[in-house]
Design an enzyme around this catalytic site. Sequence first.
Site, PDB file in Angstrom:
ATOM      1  N   SER A 235       0.848  -1.188   0.000  1.00  0.00           N
ATOM      2  CA  SER A 235       0.000   0.000   0.000  1.00  0.00           C
ATOM      3  C   SER A 235       0.885   1.239   0.000  1.00  0.00           C
ATOM      4  CB  SER A 235      -0.961  -0.016   1.190  1.00  0.00           C
ATOM      5  OG  SER A 235      -1.871   1.041   1.090  1.00  0.00           O
ATOM      6  N   HIS A 236       0.650   2.189   0.924  1.00  0.00           N
ATOM      7  CA  HIS A 236       1.437   3.418   0.915  1.00  0.00           C
ATOM      8  C   HIS A 236       2.676   3.321   1.790  1.00  0.00           C
ATOM      9  CE1 HIS A 236      -1.500   3.707   4.225  1.00  0.00           C
ATOM     10  NE2 HIS A 236      -0.522   4.279   4.871  1.00  0.00           N
TER      11      HIS A 236
ATOM     12  N   ASP B  52      -2.799   7.358  -4.003  1.00  0.00           N
ATOM     13  CA  ASP B  52      -1.891   6.583  -3.171  1.00  0.00           C
ATOM     14  C   ASP B  52      -1.156   5.563  -4.026  1.00  0.00           C
ATOM     15  OD1 ASP B  52      -3.886   4.697  -3.633  1.00  0.00           O
ATOM     16  OD2 ASP B  52      -3.794   3.875  -1.609  1.00  0.00           O
TER      17      ASP B  52
ATOM     18  N   ASP C 233      -1.237   2.258  -4.577  1.00  0.00           N
ATOM     19  CA  ASP C 233      -1.872   1.223  -5.403  1.00  0.00           C
ATOM     20  C   ASP C 233      -3.126   1.713  -6.115  1.00  0.00           C
ATOM     21  OD1 ASP C 233      -3.237   1.355  -2.979  1.00  0.00           O
ATOM     22  OD2 ASP C 233      -3.832  -0.746  -3.026  1.00  0.00           O
TER      23      ASP C 233
ATOM     24  N   ASP D 101      -6.095   3.123  -5.189  1.00  0.00           N
ATOM     25  CA  ASP D 101      -7.496   3.029  -4.779  1.00  0.00           C
ATOM     26  C   ASP D 101      -7.954   4.222  -3.946  1.00  0.00           C
ATOM     27  OD1 ASP D 101      -6.039   2.382  -2.518  1.00  0.00           O
ATOM     28  OD2 ASP D 101      -7.041   0.471  -2.134  1.00  0.00           O
ATOM     29  N   ARG D 102      -7.031   5.076  -3.510  1.00  0.00           N
ATOM     30  CA  ARG D 102      -7.426   6.252  -2.733  1.00  0.00           C
ATOM     31  C   ARG D 102      -6.952   7.520  -3.436  1.00  0.00           C
ATOM     32  NH1 ARG D 102      -5.381   6.906   2.172  1.00  0.00           N
ATOM     33  NH2 ARG D 102      -3.524   5.637   1.802  1.00  0.00           N
TER      34      ARG D 102
ATOM     35  N   LYS E  63     -12.436   0.268  -3.965  1.00  0.00           N
ATOM     36  CA  LYS E  63     -12.426   1.720  -4.099  1.00  0.00           C
ATOM     37  C   LYS E  63     -11.530   2.076  -5.280  1.00  0.00           C
ATOM     38  CE  LYS E  63      -9.379   1.817  -0.006  1.00  0.00           C
ATOM     39  NZ  LYS E  63      -9.665   0.487   0.533  1.00  0.00           N
TER      40      LYS E  63
END
Length: 554
Positions: free
Chosen positions: A93-94, A290, A292, A294-295, A391
């Site tokens: 992720s982040h 972010d 990957d 999704d945000r 998301k």
Amino acid sequence: MVDFGQPKPHGKNKKDGERGGTVMIFNTLLEAVDARIISQDEQRHSLWMKMLPSLAFQIGRLIIGQNGILSTPAVSCIIRKIKAAGGIILTASHCPGGPGGEFGVKFNVANGGPAPDVVSDKIYQISKTIEEYTICPDLRIDLSRLGRQEFDLENKFKPFRVVLVVQETQIFGGSDSGPLFQLHCSLVEIVDPVDIYLNLLRTIFDFNAIKSLLTGPGQLKIRVDAMHGVMGPYVRKVLCDELGAPANSAINCVPLEDFGGQHPDPNLTYATTLLEAMKGGEYGFGAAFDADGDRYMILGQNGFFVSPSDSLAIIAANLSCIPYFRQMGVRGFGRSMPTSTALDRVAKSMKVPVYETPAGWRFFSNLMDSGRCSLCGEESFGTGSDHLREKDGLWAVLVWLSIIAARKQSVEEIVRDHWAKFGRHYYCRFDYEGLEPKTTYYIMRDLEALLTDKSFIGQQFAVGSHVYSVAKTDSFEYVDPVDGTVTKKQGLRIIFSDASRLIFRLSSSSGVRATIRLYAESYERDPSGHDQEPQVNFPLKKNIKQSLFFLFGC
């Protein structure tokens, strides 16, 4: 992505020492990886690829994004497109990745969404019975070359067995020669990471309207920061190549294993390069993603910030600007419990239900699969719809551009019009990180005893001239309306009579130690009170002080 075939005997089972249990054949497996896990370092490159083909006995087809890159929304899209049984995403992720950093293995199920708890728990239980697995030491796959590559795993690339010796919670590696089981030919397909996802977006949005906004007379100048995560290729291909935004509209679009030394979290703390550019007034629209994909975060001219909860509510109120929703209709909304109730006011005006779920996107999947929910979101900058089961940051950005094109207003004008109609929800989240798990357990236990005592209902707290009266308190639990699954202890809530809220939630997502998250929400109907910053909003500030008293007695 994973397309399961018929079960075959698995390797050695820890319970009986014989070939027992079953494992599914992977007819089609798609692996999604972010920039930290597969770097340009050939050793890491090849090590990852050696292991994949021997995760199952027969992998008929392995699909990988070019250069190992696929965003999380794209994985969900492709799972659904090819009707796979699931997919594996390797991502941190982040968080910084690599040998000294984070590493995550995420499994998405057949609907394209995150695995529900029952699946994750089953995977974990099975993982404790594994004693050995195989790798292919000589396998090399060119991840940069689009197209198919075929490998004879039975005759040319002999599997190599790795034996695991489990002692308490530690796993020690060993090996011996010889194949554990027979593997046959495997077809590897390297695909463009954007194409299938882009084709889906074309069916959702009016690309001509967005392109006119970005290229026509009086074009909207945009600034989009991919933060050196996975979204760089998507931003360039969709926003620049397809929709006509100038190439210099997109920054930090080369995926890097260390994110260029930055932290790819799309918020005001970390997306400072974008924020400073927007403050200059040259750009009318800004967005960041972010790692990957999704945000996301939305900024208006002069750095006007759109909070995630406001963004979700504004998108809900303007879904008629999107062709997909004009055709499909709107059936309901979903939000995580800590997310602001701004969405609820929109839902009430549209006469559609709102489903309040625990934090975690997996809870929305059942709602969307059953046709109950068209749009959902979280306070942590995640928004998506039933076009996928994840998301989707770029989808949200295209929604915003569609709204701007339809309404012919700036970001700030759209937000202020929304506040004037529905009122403003001031909202803040504070994370108390690095706490001892034992300490947080006792804090939350004692806090729950205090808040759920019947005598607490009706208590009043004076904040300046305003008096807050406690209307409801509880330990939030969720009953899935589709399958009746009950999820308990998802956070402590204090709900006041004016709809203001204080929420306390325990989280372990930030590392090995524990985190207590505090959420404070205060509602303001009067337009004259809509211009304050959340951190200095007087009622909200007092609510936060009150909540700290509940937590720590100070």
